[in-house]
Design an enzyme around this catalytic site. Structure first.
Site, mmCIF file in Angstrom:
data_model
loop_
_atom_site.group_PDB
_atom_site.id
_atom_site.type_symbol
_atom_site.label_atom_id
_atom_site.label_comp_id
_atom_site.label_asym_id
_atom_site.label_seq_id
_atom_site.Cartn_x
_atom_site.Cartn_y
_atom_site.Cartn_z
ATOM 1 C CE1 TYR A 53 -8.531 -5.508 -12.318
ATOM 2 C CE2 TYR A 53 -9.625 -5.214 -10.073
ATOM 3 C CZ TYR A 53 -8.982 -4.861 -11.527
ATOM 4 O OH TYR A 53 -8.423 -3.808 -11.002
ATOM 5 C CB SER A 208 0.743 -0.609 -10.324
ATOM 6 O OG SER A 208 2.252 -1.085 -10.416
ATOM 7 N N PRO A 209 0.604 1.631 -6.352
ATOM 8 C CG PRO A 209 0.542 0.728 -4.764
ATOM 9 C CD PRO A 209 -0.356 0.418 -5.673
ATOM 10 C CG LEU A 210 3.639 -1.159 -3.356
ATOM 11 C CD1 LEU A 210 3.422 -1.896 -2.104
ATOM 12 C CD2 LEU A 210 4.913 0.349 -1.968
ATOM 13 N N GLY A 213 5.633 -3.783 -7.435
ATOM 14 C CA GLY A 213 7.439 -5.174 -5.983
ATOM 15 C C GLY A 213 8.377 -4.743 -6.146
ATOM 16 C CE LYS A 218 7.935 -8.587 -4.610
ATOM 17 N NZ LYS A 218 6.457 -8.409 -4.619
#
Length: 344
Positions: A53, A208-210, A213, A218
Site C-alpha cells: 500500500y 471492497s465491501p462497497l 463505490g 454515486k
C-alpha cells in the site's frame, strides 16, 4: 460496535475494520491519523494494511500514529498486514518464498514501529513457491514471536483447503482468516471459497465491501464518472471499471434495491451494503476503505445495524450472480444433496 473472533482463533475484533490502502496516496498523513483516531474512538480495533500500500508509506503512517498513542490504545488495536507483491525490481522481491517473506515481514515491522503484528497475511497465492515453504515460514514467524496469527488473502477454494491441510498435517500454525473481495456485486466466492472457509473455521475479512463505490449510489447510467472519485480518476480501474459494470443490468438492479432499502430504513446506501455483508456466514470483520473522515463516519454508521429477514432476502435475490446449472446451480446442488431419510 460489535465484536467477533478472528475465525477459529480466540482473538476478538470489531465487526468493522479500518482498511488503509488509501493512506499515503488518496489520503495524506493528517487525514489518515484523523481516520485512525475516529475509528478507535468508535470502538474499532482491527486495522488492516499491507507493505504494498503506497509502497510502504501506509505502514509508516500507521507506525507514526501508533508511536503517539498511550499504551491502552495500542493494546486495543489488532494490527494486520500482508506480504507477497513486489516491493522492488528484483526476481526475489516478490512472492511467498521464505527469502522474500523474511525480508518483507521484517521491513513491515520496522515501518510499523513494532516487534510483532497480530495478523500476518499472505496477500495472494504464489504458483512458483511450494505451500510447504510458505507455511513453514509463517509457523517460524509465530514461534519467533513476530506474528500472533496467520491468514490468507485472494486464495481460491482449493488453495484454501490445500493450505489448511498442509498446515494441519505438519502441525504448523493454521490460517485463521481469509481476505477476499466480497460485496453485493461480487458474490461468486459463495460457490466454493466461503464453504471452504466455513469448513475450516476461517473468518472472512471482505475487502471492497462497497464495490469500489458502486454501492454508494454515486454512479449513474449512461454518465461516465468524473471528478474526485476512484472511477472519476480512472474509469477503467480493475474489476470496478465503469464500462465493465455499467453494461450489466444486474448492477443497476442491485444499486436500485440497496437505495430502496436505505430509503425505507432511513439510513444511507453504504450502511445497508455493509450491514448485509457483516451478517453473511463466516464474516469476522468487514474492511472499510475511506478517503476522508466524513466517508468513514458514514461507514461507521453501519455498526450495530442489522437488516430484517425480508430486507436481506430482497437483496439476496436481486444480487444473485446466477450460477449455471452445473456445478453450482440447481442441477449440481441437487446431485450433492441428501436427506436423512435416505431419499435423494
Amino acid at each position: 460496535m460489535e465484536y467477533r473472533t478472528l475465525g477459529r482463533s480466540g482473538c476478538a475484533v470489531s465487526t468493522l475494520a479500518l482498511g488503509t490502502m488509501t493512506f499515503g496516496d488518496e489520503t495524506d498523513e493528517e487525514g489518515a491519523h484523523a481516520q485512525l483516531d475516529r475509528f478507535v474512538a468508535a470502538g474499532g480495533t482491527l486495522v488492516d494494511t499491507a507493505d504494498v500500500y503506497s509502497r510502504g508509506i501506509s505502514e509508516e503512517i500507521i507506525g507514526r500514529w501508533l508511536g503517539k498513542q498511550p499504551g491502552d490504545v495500542r493494546d486495543r488495536v489488532v494490527l494486520a498486514t500482508k506480504g507477497r507483491f513486489p516491493m522492488g525490481d528484483g526476481p526475489n522481491d516478490v512472492g511467498l518464498s521464505r527469502r522474500h517473506l523474511t525480508r518483507a515481514l521484517d521491513a513491515s515491522l520496522r515501518r510499523l514501529g513494532t516487534d510483532r503484528v497480530d495478523l500476518y497475511q499472505v496477500h495472494g497465492y504464489d504458483p512458483l513457491t511450494p505451500l510447504e515453504e510458505t507455511l513453514q515460514f509463517l509457523d517460524d514467524a509465530v514461534r519467533a514471536g513476530k506474528v500472533d496469527y496467520v491468514g490468507l488473502s485472494n486464495f481460491t477454494g482449493w488453495q484454501v483447503q490445500r493450505a489448511v491441510d498442509v498446515a494441519e498435517f505438519a502441525r504448523w500454525s493454521p490460517p485463521v482468516t481469509l481476505q477476499p473481495q466480497y460485496n453485493l456485486l461480487a458474490r461468486e466466492i459463495e460457490w466454493e471459497i466461503v464453504p471452504a472457509a466455513r469448513a475450516n473455521g476461517l473468518g472472512l475479512l471482505p475487502w471492497s465491501p462497497l464495490g469500489g463505490g458502486w454501492l454508494t449510489g454515486k454512479y449513474r447510467r449512461d454518465e461516465r464518472p468524473t471528478g474526485r472519485t476512484r472511477l472519476g480518476e480512472n474509469p477503467e480501474r480493475g474489476v470496478e471499471a465503469y464500462d465493465r459494470r455499467s453494461t450489466v443490468e444486474r448492477t443497476w438492479d442491485v444499486v436500485d434495491a440497496v437505495r430502496a432499502v436505505a430509503d425505507d430504513r432511513g439510513v444511507t446506501m453504504p450502511q445497508v451494503a455493509l450491514a448485509w455483508l457483516a451478517d453473511r456466514p463466516a464474516v469476522s470483520s468487514v474492511i472499510l476503505g475511506a478517503r476522508t473522515v466524513e466517508q468513514l463516519d458514514d461507514n461507521l454508521g453501519a455498526a450495530g445495524l442489522h437488516l430484517t429477514a425480508e430486507e436481506t432476502a430482497r437483496l439476496d435475490a436481486v444480487s444473485d450472480p446466477g450460477a449455471a446449472g452445473y456445478p453450482y446451480g440447481d442441477v449440481g446442488t441437487e446431485q450433492r444433496s441428501r436427506a436423512a431419510s435416505g431419499a435423494g
